[in-house]
Design a protein around this motif. Structure first.
Motif, PDB file in Angstrom:
ATOM      1  N   THR A 195       0.855  -1.348  -0.241  1.00 39.44           N
ATOM      2  CA  THR A 195      -0.042   0.018   0.089  1.00 39.44           C
ATOM      3  C   THR A 195       0.870   1.305   0.048  1.00 39.44           C
ATOM      4  O   THR A 195       0.681   2.198  -0.823  1.00 39.44           O
ATOM      5  N   LYS A 196       1.866   0.901   0.619  1.00 38.85           N
ATOM      6  CA  LYS A 196       2.770   2.265   0.739  1.00 38.85           C
ATOM      7  C   LYS A 196       3.404   2.747  -0.459  1.00 38.85           C
ATOM      8  O   LYS A 196       3.272   3.754  -1.000  1.00 38.85           O
ATOM      9  N   ARG A 197       3.853   1.828  -1.112  1.00 36.37           N
ATOM     10  CA  ARG A 197       4.388   2.027  -2.507  1.00 36.37           C
ATOM     11  C   ARG A 197       3.225   2.307  -3.647  1.00 36.37           C
ATOM     12  O   ARG A 197       3.615   3.104  -4.508  1.00 36.37           O
ATOM     13  N   TYR A 198       2.111   1.761  -3.396  1.00 33.71           N
ATOM     14  CA  TYR A 198       0.976   2.098  -4.341  1.00 33.71           C
ATOM     15  C   TYR A 198       0.495   3.491  -4.283  1.00 33.71           C
ATOM     16  O   TYR A 198       0.227   4.096  -5.125  1.00 33.71           O
ATOM     17  N   THR A 199       0.209   3.842  -2.865  1.00 28.67           N
ATOM     18  CA  THR A 199      -0.153   5.205  -2.879  1.00 28.67           C
ATOM     19  C   THR A 199       1.016   6.475  -2.595  1.00 28.67           C
ATOM     20  O   THR A 199       0.691   7.422  -2.786  1.00 28.67           O
ATOM     21  N   THR A 200       2.214   5.871  -2.480  1.00 31.11           N
ATOM     22  CA  THR A 200       3.360   6.643  -1.991  1.00 31.11           C
ATOM     23  C   THR A 200       3.319   7.068  -0.636  1.00 31.11           C
ATOM     24  O   THR A 200       3.884   8.127  -0.403  1.00 31.11           O
ATOM     25  N   LEU A 201       2.280   6.586   0.190  1.00 31.26           N
ATOM     26  CA  LEU A 201       2.252   7.074   1.602  1.00 31.26           C
ATOM     27  C   LEU A 201       3.496   7.033   2.181  1.00 31.26           C
ATOM     28  O   LEU A 201       4.248   5.635   2.392  1.00 31.26           O
ATOM     29  N   GLY A 202       4.284   7.897   3.039  1.00 30.91           N
ATOM     30  CA  GLY A 202       5.444   7.645   3.754  1.00 30.91           C
ATOM     31  C   GLY A 202       6.493   7.500   2.850  1.00 30.91           C
ATOM     32  O   GLY A 202       7.643   7.283   3.541  1.00 30.91           O
ATOM     33  N   MET A 203       6.542   7.772   1.449  1.00 30.24           N
ATOM     34  CA  MET A 203       7.822   7.821   0.761  1.00 30.24           C
ATOM     35  C   MET A 203       8.353   9.091   0.449  1.00 30.24           C
ATOM     36  O   MET A 203       9.392   8.954  -0.372  1.00 30.24           O
ATOM     37  N   ALA A 204       7.960  10.154   0.995  1.00 33.61           N
ATOM     38  CA  ALA A 204       8.485  11.410   0.649  1.00 33.61           C
ATOM     39  C   ALA A 204       9.894  11.652   1.702  1.00 33.61           C
ATOM     40  O   ALA A 204      10.027  10.604   2.506  1.00 33.61           O
ATOM     41  N   SER A 205      10.458  12.711   1.544  1.00 30.15           N
ATOM     42  CA  SER A 205      11.690  12.885   2.215  1.00 30.15           C
ATOM     43  C   SER A 205      11.565  12.947   3.905  1.00 30.15           C
ATOM     44  O   SER A 205      12.375  12.737   4.379  1.00 30.15           O
ATOM     45  N   ASP A 206      10.148  13.021   4.261  1.00 29.58           N
ATOM     46  CA  ASP A 206       9.980  12.928   5.580  1.00 29.58           C
ATOM     47  C   ASP A 206       9.712  11.431   6.175  1.00 29.58           C
ATOM     48  O   ASP A 206       9.565  11.322   7.302  1.00 29.58           O
ATOM     49  N   GLN A 207       9.585  10.825   5.181  1.00 26.24           N
ATOM     50  CA  GLN A 207       9.363   9.335   5.198  1.00 26.24           C
ATOM     51  C   GLN A 207       8.318   9.049   6.289  1.00 26.24           C
ATOM     52  O   GLN A 207       8.419   8.281   7.263  1.00 26.24           O
ATOM     53  N   GLY A 208       7.227   9.782   6.208  1.00 28.89           N
ATOM     54  CA  GLY A 208       5.856   9.530   6.805  1.00 28.89           C
ATOM     55  C   GLY A 208       5.968   9.533   8.343  1.00 28.89           C
ATOM     56  O   GLY A 208       5.161   8.890   9.129  1.00 28.89           O
ATOM     57  N   LYS A 209       6.758  10.618   8.804  1.00 27.33           N
ATOM     58  CA  LYS A 209       6.661  11.007  10.083  1.00 27.33           C
ATOM     59  C   LYS A 209       5.461  11.193  10.709  1.00 27.33           C
ATOM     60  O   LYS A 209       4.918  10.997  11.900  1.00 27.33           O
TER      61      LYS A 209
END
Lengths: 107, 183, 984
Positions: free
Chosen positions: C531-545
């Protein structure tokens, strides 16, 4: 990055000072050996998830090869010992069995 | 012997510590059984004793460092090294031993000053705070192998292969630049 | 509107104003400000545009978790994109600009993406750009690349200095808040070597803002005392501005020290990477507040409740005059109190819980603030700034009960312990139902080499989120208002419809919304990692903090399973981004990598040598003269060597001495040939194979004495072959009495080659180098021209040749003496290419050209170098395998084009028919190919099926552009087949 205690110079060396050499306690088969023996010597490796006996060289240190017993899963190092032996020391085997009761042994 | 030149001809840089190539240095590698009485006997005329694990012994301006369980490094004058190597080889002729003059294959450096340790901390994965004086350590400085020992309270000596002397001097120079003090 | 308050600001030094610019506009802040607090204090709330929809964004947080306000910092060579405003300390002259918009921050064309956002659901790229296939490369990718990315990359070389340092300690404390300092004090008093690293510039963490009493002292005072005590202890090292970025195996820890980010250009290294070995890592990394997911929770002015009170208390910044609080817990009421204490107003507190009775809410009510129970926010009003909120029943679908005007919304969805470090190398987490959080499981920590615990979490990082819990754990006395339990609320309102969820953001930086995660679940993404990779949730430079827990709670809900069943994604270092400069450290420019220099390197350089890298060595490829091409130079060097005399710096050749009673026996095992029978003073060519039977190295072996041999290896092969020798001596034949020493660098070695070579040496004088005194393949030691020398009569060119080794420190002088002595005979230096051509003219193989790790000596017609008398040598058994004995192996031959041109390198000879993949069958390939100035034609070597039995046959070698080279199989020795020239 792993650390090992070199049994020759007593230094705790980090992985960047070492080179790995794969599985330990391989028996060399030369001319006259069967194809099966030679194949096993050259290619067949245990590659376990768990206790593994392996070769490391203190390449940036004293230059000596040593052997280590390490859990490939948890990376715990049970012990290191000089390479001039055909089998692991008995006390090391006992220590590993104590920590990993289900371990089937090194052979 | 004339016309010999060390790798960097004594190049020196002064930053928050002083780094210098130490010039021509005699070195003799001795590979032998370190417990062989013949070895102790061969070294006795030099006033040197066989160093214990990782130790460096010294006498008469020469030092003898433990390199591995069957290897010592004699550091001496450059000009005397060939003769010393020959003498030791003769003394050990009846033992299984290899004595060889290696004075040309390395470069030696000193790093000195109250913060000398901080230069080395940037390059070597070893704990200088607990390294005793005159203990030989073989390790890695950035990307090359070195052997080093604290040759004084505020001095570290190190040797590397001759071919990478320029590289090691580069490492030491950049690591000792003013403003780079760690503490 | 935000503004600077007239009073307060515990971190500010108002006596030191600082000037800076934002998007070119001059602004002012104070010493102690972050760029974020200074911008907010200057009335700036619109500070960036979101990544995907280009929505207007402002500050959400006050620390490392900030997802929105990433700026370009500095200019030209010091330009650095994507710098978090909240962790950038303000300094005089700072230049910042906002990112990801065009033409301006205020008016951004990209905002069209937000209007048509329905077209960009989760997995949009995967679904849309699949076909037609050609369009990806030529249409989609270029357009996407143009639109994507945040800041601009600098185009000039970084002028700053970076470095690394190694450190060792018993205990490393990550985090300088109350829990970390208490742990450091305890460990230090127990005599441990302690390092404490705090990522911000200040000690104390949250406690000074959040309040309470510790051991009878206000938090600020307690922290001051703790630091004073620690500073006096010799076994303690304290570091601020240093983030522990990752835990690795066996106690390896990386710390990232921002030495001079706040004092640019002051001569210090900008960043220092600490490479630490710690016996124990105490993670005192605190906790991060979670946002709540409601429509419009990303409008500038909607902030974390803790951030609002940080800005008010630490930096005297009012984020707004009317601050609405929305919460599911008691802690957020501290923000209400802080805002009221600053003289600002709190129109309403919206609490999702049905019943609010805690001490903190009571204190807020007592100040006359309306507290709504069981309520949520249906929607935030405003686009570039908050103008109000629509309030609804939390249990409902979002029907608006009332609208309240405000310019700031302070939200709190509870707190998540920062478990990153504990998790990096296998520490396990448990789900704490009461706290609605994952916290470290002390019974399953990451382990060290000895199997004991590497890390221990303390304080908020361990789930002790309140001061009394934290102090109880640390053995301190605390006084603080008790907090009632929070209600786990992930979406607001509980029954929010699609239109609301579509504007309820989870991951601000990647624009992932509640609706995206639910869509992923509906489309079958049941794994949180997928889900993370599909939605890009948490994949930005803040790593989903901020988004991690909320996202997986919503995924769990959509999947109808408990949160621990869904689990977390993997936490990976670094905790926050670290600079490439710190990773590279000293390894740039001249010392990017070790460059190995022979003693004559400087001479070659001064003569304008064109270099060829050989391993880490640099060897002269050729010495071009003015107006000469490299090929001209090579041809000249070859012709001169074959007619006069050439000088080659051969110092890079490996030289390993092997000595002992068993040395001969050992070398017989190592080499395929017999070395034990070599007479003293004689040389013999030897080849080495690995246990697979394949050729690995070659060189001339010289017997120095009864029990010692000198083994020459290839250039760059010395270390590897020395290690190979030691491996066998240490691990297999440890009872054999043999010592080795790698003397490669002890000697400078020069090849003096050509018909006039002897004349040059005779001119130098001191040794008898005549054919009688020093025949081919023999050794003499003596003094040559005053230099102590070992002279080998060996030849790799087919000419009369001497290789002379002198002590390396005399190498340059010797080289110069040779050049001087050789001048009258036409001596010239030659490089590696001339060497290669001359050996090819003679049909000599080159390791790495004719060999590639699959070639056995028999393939190269080197049977003569294999002893038939030996029972064993390394590789012998393998060479008896069926595959190695096959009659149709590819074997070495010489190749000549019919038209005399040079065959291209790497081409294959085709055979009849096609293979299973429809490719032409092959029957040979080129391994070396050159122009021979001696023979005035192209010459080549290659491996061809049954080659030596097919002399004279012509093969087709297709080249580029449909050209087919007609090539004749010939003998590989093109020059002086009888060897008369070398043996004179």
């Amino acid at each position: 990055m792993l650390t090992f205690t070199c049994p020759y110079c007593g230094v705790v060396a980090e992985e960047s000072e070492l080179t790995g050499g794969g599985e330990a306690h391989l028996k060399r088969f030369g001319p006259g050996s069967s194809d099966a023996e030679f194949e096993a010597y050259l290619f067949t490796r245990k590659n376990p998830k768990g206790v593994h006996f392996e070769r490391w060289r203190h390449a940036y240190g004293c230059g000596k090869w040593f052997l280590a017993a390490r859990d490939t899963n948890t990376l715990e190092v049970f012990g290191t010992y000089p390479a001039q032996t055909t089998e692991p020391p008995a006390d090391l085997i006992a220590a590993i069995k104590n920590k990993r009761p289900g371990w089937e042994g090194w052979k | 012997m004339s016309e010999a030149m060390s790798a960097l001809k004594g190049e020196t840089h002064v930053g928050f510590a002083t780094v210098a190539e130490a010039g021509l240095t005699g070195m003799v590698t001795i590979r032998a059984d370190l417990s062989d009485p013949a070895l102790a006997a061969a070294l006795a005329p030099l006033g040197l004793t066989v160093p214990a694990l990782r130790q460096v012994t010294a006498a008469g301006g020469r030092s003898l460092g433990w390199m591995s369980p069957d290897e010592l490094l004699l550091v001496c004058g450059y000009d005397e090294a060939p003769a010393l190597a020959a003498t030791l080889a003769t003394a050990l002729a009846d033992s299984h031993a290899l004595v060889v003059n290696v004075s040309d294959m390395r470069a030696r450096f000193t790093v000195s000053g109250a913060k000398a340790r901080e230069v080395m901390m940037k390059l070597c994965p070893l704990d200088f705070a607990t390294l005793p004086e005159m203990e030989m350590r073989r390790t890695r400085a950035a990307q090359v192998a070195v052997a080093l020992w604290r040759s004084g309270a505020d001095e570290v000596s190190l040797v590397c292969f001759r071919s990478v002397a320029t590289y090691v001097m580069g490492l030491l120079e950049v690591s000792s630049r003013r403003g780079g003090e760690i503490f | 509107m935000s503004t600077r308050l007239a009073k307060g600001g515990r971190l500010l030094d108002r006596s030191k104003p600082l000037n800076f610019t934002f998007n070119g506009t001059p602004l002012r802040g104070f010493q102690g400000d972050t760029l974020a607090s200074a911008l907010l204090g200057s009335g700036r709330t619109l500070l960036g545009r979101s990544f995907k929809y280009h929505r207007p964004r402002g500050l959400v947080a006050s620390g490392v978790e900030e997802p929105n306000v990433l700026v370009n910092l500095g200019r030209n060579a010091r330009l650095e994109p994507d710098q978090r405003a909240t962790t950038t300390e303000l300094f005089e002259g700072a230049e910042a600009s906002s990112q990801n918009h065009w033409p301006s921050l205020d008016f951004d064309i990209g905002e069209i993406n937000d209007k048509i956002g329905k077209l960009f659901p989760a997995g949009f790229y995967y679904k849309t750009f699949m076909a037609p296939k050609w369009a990806w490369k030529h249409l989609f990718e270029p357009v996407i690349r143009q639109a994507a990315g945040l800041g601009a990359a600098p185009k000039e070389a970084d002028p700053d200095r970076y470095e690394q340092t190694y450190a060792f300690c018993d205990v490393l404390v990550a985090g300088g808040g109350v829990a970390g300092l208490a742990a450091a004090l305890a460990e230090a008093k127990a005599g441990k070597r302690v390092m404490v690293m705090e990522q911000t510039a200040f000690w104390g963490g949250r406690a000074p803002v959040d309040g309470g009493i510790i051991d009878g002292l206000a938090p600020d005072e307690w922290v001051r005392n703790a630091i004073e005590t620690l500073e006096k202890m010799e076994n303690v090292q304290l570091f601020t501005r240093t983030m522990v970025s990752g835990l690795y195996n066996h106690g390896y820890v990386i710390g990232y020290q921002r030495v001079a980010d706040h004092t640019p250009g002051d001569g210090r290294p900008r960043h220092r990477l600490w490479r630490i070995r710690a016996g124990l890592v105490i993670t005192a990394t605190g906790a991060l507040e979670r946002p709540l997911a409601f429509a419009g929770n990303d409008v500038p002015g909607v902030m974390l409740a803790s951030a609002v009170r940080d800005y008010v208390v630490n930096w005297a910044v009012s984020p707004g005059d009317r601050v609405v609080i929305v919460t599911n817990n008691d802690d957020a009421y501290r923000t209400a109190l802080a805002v009221l204490d600053a003289g600002l107003s709190v129109p309403v507190v919206i609490d999702a819980r049905d019943s609010v009775t805690g001490a903190l809410p009571m204190a807020v009510k007592a100040r006359g603030v309306r507290v709504l129970e069981g309520r949520g926010i249906a929607k935030v009003l405003g686009r570039k700034a908050v103008t109000g909120v629509e309030i609804c029943a939390q249990a409902g679908e979002g029907g608006v009960i009332e609208t309240v005007a405000c310019d700031c919304v302070a939200m709190s969805g509870g707190w998540s312990p920062v478990v990153h470090l504990f998790s990096h190398v296998g520490g396990k987490l448990i789900w704490d139902e009461a706290g609605a959080m994952f916290r470290p499981d002390a019974t399953r920590p990451p382990i060290k080499a000895d199997g004991t615990a590497l890390a221990r979490a303390v304080g908020a990082a361990n789930g002790a989120l309140t001061l009394d819990a934290l102090c109880a754990e640390a053995g301190l006395a605390a006084q603080v208002e008790p907090e009632a339990p929070l209600a786990p609320v992930w979406v607001m309102p509980a029954g929010a419809k699609e239109a609301l969820k579509f504007k309820a953001f989870l991951d601000y930086q990647n624009d992932v919304k509640v609706s995206d995660v639910q869509l992923a679940a509906r489309e079958g993404y049941t794994s949180v990692e997928h889900t993370k990779r599909y939605t890009t949730l948490g994949m930005a430079s803040d790593q989903g903090k901020l988004s991690n827990i909320n996202g997986l709670a919503i995924l769990s809900d959509a999947l109808g399973q408990a949160i621990p069943q869904t689990g977390t994604t993997t936490f990976r270092p670094p905790y926050t981004p670290i600079s490439f400069g710190a990773v590279a450290a000293e390894a740039k420019g001249e010392i990017f990598q070790p460059l190995r220099r022979t003693p004559m390197h400087g001479w070659h350089e001064a003569k304008g040598a064109h270099w060829e890298p050989v391993g880490l060595w640099r060897r002269p490829y050729c010495y071009p003269r003015a107006g000469e091409s490299h090929r001209d130079a090579v041809n000249r060097e070859i012709t001169n060597t074959r007619t006069n005399v050439g000088l080659l710096d051969a110092s890079t050749l490996g030289k390993i001495v092997v000595k002992g009673p068993d040395a001969g026996r050992f070398l017989d095992m190592l080499y395929t040939g017999m070395m034990s029978t070599l007479p003293v003073g004689k040389c013999r060519y030897g080849i080495m194979c690995n246990e697979n039977g394949f050729l690995m190295d070659d060189g001339v072996v010289v017997r120095l004495s009864e029990d010692s041999w000198l083994c020459h290896t290839t250039s760059g092969g010395a270390e590897h072959i020395h290690a190979w020798m030691e491996d066998w001596l240490q691990c297999e034949w440890w009872d054999w009495k043999v010592y080795t020493a790698n003397l490669t660098e002890q000697y400078a070695q020069v090849a003096v080659v050509g018909p006039k070579a002897r004349m040059v040496l005779e001119k130098l004088g001191g040794m008898d180098v005549s054919k009688e005194a020093l025949p081919f393949m023999s050794l003499a030691e003596g003094t040559l021209g005053g230099f102590p020398a070992r002279v080998f009569r060996i030849s790799f060119s087919g000419e009369l040749s001497y290789e002379i080794a002198v002590p390396a420190n005399m190498g340059l002088a010797f080289w110069e003496a040779l050049n001087a002595a050789g001048a009258e005979f036409g001596a010239m230096p030659y490089g590696t290419e001339a060497l290669h051509v001359m050996r090819a003219e003679k049909g000599f193989i080159m390791i790495g050209d004719e060999t590639d790790g699959t070639v056995i000596p028999q393939d190269l017609n080197l049977g003569w170098a294999i002893s038939k008398k030996k029972d064993d040598y390394l590789g012998k058994r393998a060479q008896a395998r069926v595959e190695m004995a096959r009659p149709d192996r590819w074997r070495l031959v010489g190749l000549e084009t019919i038209d005399g041109t040079v065959l291209p390198d790497g081409v294959y000879a085709v055979a009849e028919g096609h293979n299973a993949n429809g490719q032409r069958n092959t029957q040979g390939r080129v391994t070396s190919t050159y122009w021979s100035p001696t023979l005035k034609k192209g010459i080549a070597m290659g491996l061809v099926v049954n080659g030596p039995e097919r002399m004279g046959e012509v093969l087709d070698f297709p080249g580029d552009g449909g050209v087919v080279h007609k090539v004749k199989i010939v003998d590989p020795c093109f020059y002086d087949k009888e060897g008369e020239k070398a043996n004179v």
